[in-house]
Design an enzyme around this catalytic site. Structure first.
Site, PDB file in Angstrom:
ATOM      1  N   TYR A 134      -9.734  -5.086   3.287  1.00  0.00           N
ATOM      2  CA  TYR A 134      -9.050  -3.865   3.723  1.00  0.00           C
ATOM      3  C   TYR A 134      -9.191  -2.807   2.620  1.00  0.00           C
ATOM      4  O   TYR A 134      -8.258  -2.456   1.933  1.00  0.00           O
ATOM      5  CB  TYR A 134      -7.578  -4.229   3.981  1.00  0.00           C
ATOM      6  CG  TYR A 134      -6.700  -3.170   4.622  1.00  0.00           C
ATOM      7  CD1 TYR A 134      -7.188  -1.945   5.051  1.00  0.00           C
ATOM      8  CD2 TYR A 134      -5.355  -3.431   4.811  1.00  0.00           C
ATOM      9  CE1 TYR A 134      -6.354  -1.015   5.636  1.00  0.00           C
ATOM     10  CE2 TYR A 134      -4.512  -2.496   5.401  1.00  0.00           C
ATOM     11  CZ  TYR A 134      -5.017  -1.297   5.803  1.00  0.00           C
ATOM     12  OH  TYR A 134      -4.182  -0.374   6.380  1.00  0.00           O
TER      13      TYR A 134
ATOM     14  N   ARG B 267       0.137   5.714  16.442  1.00  0.00           N
ATOM     15  CA  ARG B 267       0.282   7.061  15.889  1.00  0.00           C
ATOM     16  C   ARG B 267      -0.543   8.062  16.679  1.00  0.00           C
ATOM     17  O   ARG B 267      -1.443   7.680  17.438  1.00  0.00           O
ATOM     18  CB  ARG B 267      -0.100   7.104  14.405  1.00  0.00           C
ATOM     19  CG  ARG B 267      -1.498   6.645  14.084  1.00  0.00           C
ATOM     20  CD  ARG B 267      -1.704   6.510  12.564  1.00  0.00           C
ATOM     21  NE  ARG B 267      -2.980   5.866  12.280  1.00  0.00           N
ATOM     22  CZ  ARG B 267      -3.331   5.369  11.109  1.00  0.00           C
ATOM     23  NH1 ARG B 267      -2.529   5.433  10.075  1.00  0.00           N
ATOM     24  NH2 ARG B 267      -4.510   4.804  10.939  1.00  0.00           N
TER      25      ARG B 267
ATOM     26  N   ARG C 149      -8.841  -6.474  13.620  1.00  0.00           N
ATOM     27  CA  ARG C 149      -8.107  -5.638  14.559  1.00  0.00           C
ATOM     28  C   ARG C 149      -9.020  -4.494  14.982  1.00  0.00           C
ATOM     29  O   ARG C 149      -9.785  -3.948  14.168  1.00  0.00           O
ATOM     30  CB  ARG C 149      -6.843  -5.056  13.914  1.00  0.00           C
ATOM     31  CG  ARG C 149      -5.811  -6.086  13.572  1.00  0.00           C
ATOM     32  CD  ARG C 149      -5.243  -6.779  14.783  1.00  0.00           C
ATOM     33  NE  ARG C 149      -4.342  -5.922  15.540  1.00  0.00           N
ATOM     34  CZ  ARG C 149      -3.822  -6.269  16.712  1.00  0.00           C
ATOM     35  NH1 ARG C 149      -4.157  -7.425  17.285  1.00  0.00           N
ATOM     36  NH2 ARG C 149      -2.995  -5.449  17.337  1.00  0.00           N
TER      37      ARG C 149
ATOM     38  N   ARG D 273       0.827  -1.208   0.000  1.00  0.00           N
ATOM     39  CA  ARG D 273       0.000   0.000   0.000  1.00  0.00           C
ATOM     40  C   ARG D 273       0.859   1.254   0.000  1.00  0.00           C
ATOM     41  O   ARG D 273       0.416   2.314  -0.415  1.00  0.00           O
ATOM     42  CB  ARG D 273      -0.854   0.047   1.275  1.00  0.00           C
ATOM     43  CG  ARG D 273      -1.990  -0.932   1.330  1.00  0.00           C
ATOM     44  CD  ARG D 273      -2.565  -0.993   2.745  1.00  0.00           C
ATOM     45  NE  ARG D 273      -3.057   0.276   3.244  1.00  0.00           N
ATOM     46  CZ  ARG D 273      -4.276   0.752   3.037  1.00  0.00           C
ATOM     47  NH1 ARG D 273      -5.120   0.067   2.312  1.00  0.00           N
ATOM     48  NH2 ARG D 273      -4.649   1.899   3.543  1.00  0.00           N
TER      49      ARG D 273
ATOM     50  N   GLU E 238      -3.601   6.334  18.999  1.00  0.00           N
ATOM     51  CA  GLU E 238      -4.237   5.089  18.539  1.00  0.00           C
ATOM     52  C   GLU E 238      -3.532   3.870  19.119  1.00  0.00           C
ATOM     53  O   GLU E 238      -2.336   3.703  18.933  1.00  0.00           O
ATOM     54  CB  GLU E 238      -4.174   4.996  17.006  1.00  0.00           C
ATOM     55  CG  GLU E 238      -5.013   6.044  16.327  1.00  0.00           C
ATOM     56  CD  GLU E 238      -5.116   5.840  14.817  1.00  0.00           C
ATOM     57  OE1 GLU E 238      -4.772   4.755  14.311  1.00  0.00           O
ATOM     58  OE2 GLU E 238      -5.532   6.800  14.148  1.00  0.00           O
TER      59      GLU E 238
ATOM     60  N   ARG F 188       9.721   5.673  -3.134  1.00  0.00           N
ATOM     61  CA  ARG F 188      10.127   6.434  -4.317  1.00  0.00           C
ATOM     62  C   ARG F 188      11.447   7.173  -4.139  1.00  0.00           C
ATOM     63  O   ARG F 188      11.836   7.481  -3.022  1.00  0.00           O
ATOM     64  CB  ARG F 188       9.002   7.370  -4.768  1.00  0.00           C
ATOM     65  CG  ARG F 188       8.424   8.300  -3.740  1.00  0.00           C
ATOM     66  CD  ARG F 188       7.463   9.292  -4.412  1.00  0.00           C
ATOM     67  NE  ARG F 188       6.058   8.917  -4.307  1.00  0.00           N
ATOM     68  CZ  ARG F 188       5.223   9.373  -3.371  1.00  0.00           C
ATOM     69  NH1 ARG F 188       5.634  10.220  -2.457  1.00  0.00           N
ATOM     70  NH2 ARG F 188       3.965   9.004  -3.349  1.00  0.00           N
TER      71      ARG F 188
ATOM     72  N   ASP G  41      -9.896   0.865   0.940  1.00  0.00           N
ATOM     73  CA  ASP G  41      -9.859   2.315   1.134  1.00  0.00           C
ATOM     74  C   ASP G  41     -11.224   2.860   0.735  1.00  0.00           C
ATOM     75  O   ASP G  41     -12.008   2.177   0.069  1.00  0.00           O
ATOM     76  CB  ASP G  41      -8.777   2.942   0.255  1.00  0.00           C
ATOM     77  CG  ASP G  41      -7.383   2.705   0.828  1.00  0.00           C
ATOM     78  OD1 ASP G  41      -7.270   2.530   2.052  1.00  0.00           O
ATOM     79  OD2 ASP G  41      -6.422   2.688   0.046  1.00  0.00           O
TER      80      ASP G  41
HETATM   81  N1  UDP Z   1       3.377   0.944   7.988  1.00  0.00           N
HETATM   82  C1  UDP Z   1       4.638   0.890   8.543  1.00  0.00           C
HETATM   83  N2  UDP Z   1       5.165   2.016   9.093  1.00  0.00           N
HETATM   84  C2  UDP Z   1       4.509   3.178   9.122  1.00  0.00           C
HETATM   85  C3  UDP Z   1       3.221   3.252   8.541  1.00  0.00           C
HETATM   86  C4  UDP Z   1       2.675   2.104   7.991  1.00  0.00           C
HETATM   87  O1  UDP Z   1       5.262  -0.157   8.545  1.00  0.00           O
HETATM   88  O2  UDP Z   1       5.037   4.152   9.664  1.00  0.00           O
HETATM   89  C5  UDP Z   1       2.802  -0.297   7.416  1.00  0.00           C
HETATM   90  C6  UDP Z   1       1.976  -1.061   8.432  1.00  0.00           C
HETATM   91  O3  UDP Z   1       2.152  -2.433   8.187  1.00  0.00           O
HETATM   92  C7  UDP Z   1       0.565  -0.642   8.089  1.00  0.00           C
HETATM   93  C8  UDP Z   1       0.646  -0.530   6.573  1.00  0.00           C
HETATM   94  O4  UDP Z   1       1.946  -0.008   6.349  1.00  0.00           O
HETATM   95  O5  UDP Z   1      -0.380  -1.579   8.495  1.00  0.00           O
HETATM   96  C9  UDP Z   1      -0.404   0.362   5.966  1.00  0.00           C
HETATM   97  O6  UDP Z   1      -0.354   1.628   6.555  1.00  0.00           O
HETATM   98  P1  UDP Z   1      -1.437   2.750   6.294  1.00  0.00           P
HETATM   99  O7  UDP Z   1      -0.966   3.992   6.948  1.00  0.00           O
HETATM  100  O8  UDP Z   1      -1.740   2.759   4.850  1.00  0.00           O
HETATM  101  O9  UDP Z   1      -2.672   2.120   7.062  1.00  0.00           O
HETATM  102  P2  UDP Z   1      -4.038   2.697   7.623  1.00  0.00           P
HETATM  103  O10 UDP Z   1      -3.982   4.199   7.565  1.00  0.00           O
HETATM  104  O11 UDP Z   1      -5.099   2.057   6.798  1.00  0.00           O
HETATM  105  O12 UDP Z   1      -4.043   2.204   9.031  1.00  0.00           O
END
Ligand code: UDP
Length: 370
Positions: A348, A280, A249, A172, A300, A176, A350
């Protein structure tokens, strides 16, 4: 025969799009939701004049012009671009993984230097065909990026070892070699001006909505109220968990109003080390460039879902996907019931993909093939 053509269970994005379109085509719809408000997990609560994303931060992004135009019927979007910060111990990095991240991590400047460093670290892992999230992450960015920015966060978020998680979760995230901190690669992005709840309110305009109504109770009293049911709750719960429970989860939010106007300078700050208990901190006002005197933050905490908690993320690993397949087969046999959304489809998704799935399903209905 029936009082309604459609009973829509759940007023989240999937249910709201379905209700809106069916209502528009002349169908009589009733929307019920077990919560005391509409909009599912995109619901925002107003605290101190700030839209607080009560069930987790939502940033709308899509590459589909069809979906972008669709959403723009219900709101204008602001120009928010998600650019999260990651904190690992006392080090601060930009996300997603880009030249700013690599420069900070290795003191380098050019894309070639970054590529060389990553290629060296990837070669050291010896992975050619990644089989799980750990291998996928290592083969994308090498050991340093994995250890500092992925491993701890992912294990907190999913409560599972990175070796036991599917690789797609990490795909996801963009990787880059430019100095571009935009978290998403999508062409369109923003937060609806006026908030997400107003979007759903607009979708549901003119449609009967009853909140605080539990479907399973409601069904007992009203078994024949509608010709078709659109169910957006948990698919395993619908079937009484008869094949076993799917894993989800859950997230617990610790929300605080602070007497300062700017706590962390960014909407999203990830804490990527294992030892910090939350994943976060969201500072909601920054999604809308808020100028309020106070601020609202949410920490969270991720946990395994149990009955009575809110489910957020399906755990799409092999074991659960097998079980889901069996539920899906049951669902296909269930007459006059359509399953959809993140929980109904155990996916999962978006937000843009939820809207797309709803519009696709509506096309099927129109073509008489639901
Ligand atoms: N992820 C990570 N480090 C980060 C942010 C995300 O390893 O700092 C990984 C983690 O496995 C997470 C996935 O990337 O479940 C997807 O993150 P995203 O922020 O897209 O998830 P969401 O906002 O849906 O919780």
């Amino acid at each position: 025969m029936h009082q309604y053509d459609y009973l829509i269970v759940g007023s989240g994005l999937y249910g709201a799009v379905m209700a809106h379109e069916l209502n528009k085509s002349g169908k009589k719809c009733l929307v019920i939701d077990k919560r005391d408000h509409i909009a599912g997990n995109i619901y925002c609560e107003d605290i101190e004049g700030i839209h607080v994303h009560k069930y987790g931060a939502h940033i709308f992004h899509t590459s589909s012009k069809r979906i972008w135009d669709y959403m723009n019927q219900f709101a204008e979007f602001n120009n928010y671009i998600n650019s999260p910060i990651a904190i690992y111990k006392d080090e601060l990095y930009n996300l997603p993984f880009n030249m700013n991240t690599f420069s900070k991590m290795w003191g380098i400047r050019t894309p070639q230097e970054a590529k060389d460093m990553i290629a060296k670290q990837v070669a050291e892992t010896g992975i050619t065909e990644p089989q799980n999230l750990e291998e996928q992450a290592l083969s994308l960015g090498g050991r340093d990026v994995y250890e500092k920015l992925i491993k701890g966060y992912t294990e907190k978020q999913w409560g599972r070892d990175c070796k036991e998680l599917p690789a797609f979760i990490i795909k996801r995230l963009p990787f880059r070699y430019t100095y571009d901190n935009n978290y998403f690669n999508d062409r369109y992005q923003g937060i609806p001006i006026g908030g997400y709840t107003a979007v759903v309110e607009k979708m549901l305009e003119g449609i009967e909505v009853r909140t605080g109504v539990d479907f399973f109770e409601f069904r007992k009293e009203n078994p024949d109220i509608a010709g078709t049911t659109i169910f957006t709750g948990m698919i395993d719960e619908y079937f009484g968990y008869q094949l076993g429970a799917l894993e989800y989860r859950s997230v617990r939010f610790e929300t605080e109003v602070l007497d300062c106007d700017n706590y962390q300078g960014n909407a999203v700050v990830n804490y990527t080390e294992r030892e910090v208990p939350y994943t976060r901190i969201i500072e909601h006002k920054h999604f809308e460039f808020g100028k309020q005197e106070k601020t609202v933050i949410s920490r969270e905490y991720s946990s395994e879902w149990k009955v009575g908690m809110e489910p957020y993320y399906p755990v799409n690993d092999e074991k659960n996907m097998k079980l889901y397949e069996q539920y899906r087969e049951l669902a296909e046999k269930e007459e006059n019931v359509i399953f959809g959304g993140r929980l109904g489809g155990y996916k999962y998704y978006d937000m843009d993909k939820v809207v797309e799935a709803a519009l696709d399903k509506l096309e099927d209905i129109q073509n008489g093939m639901n």
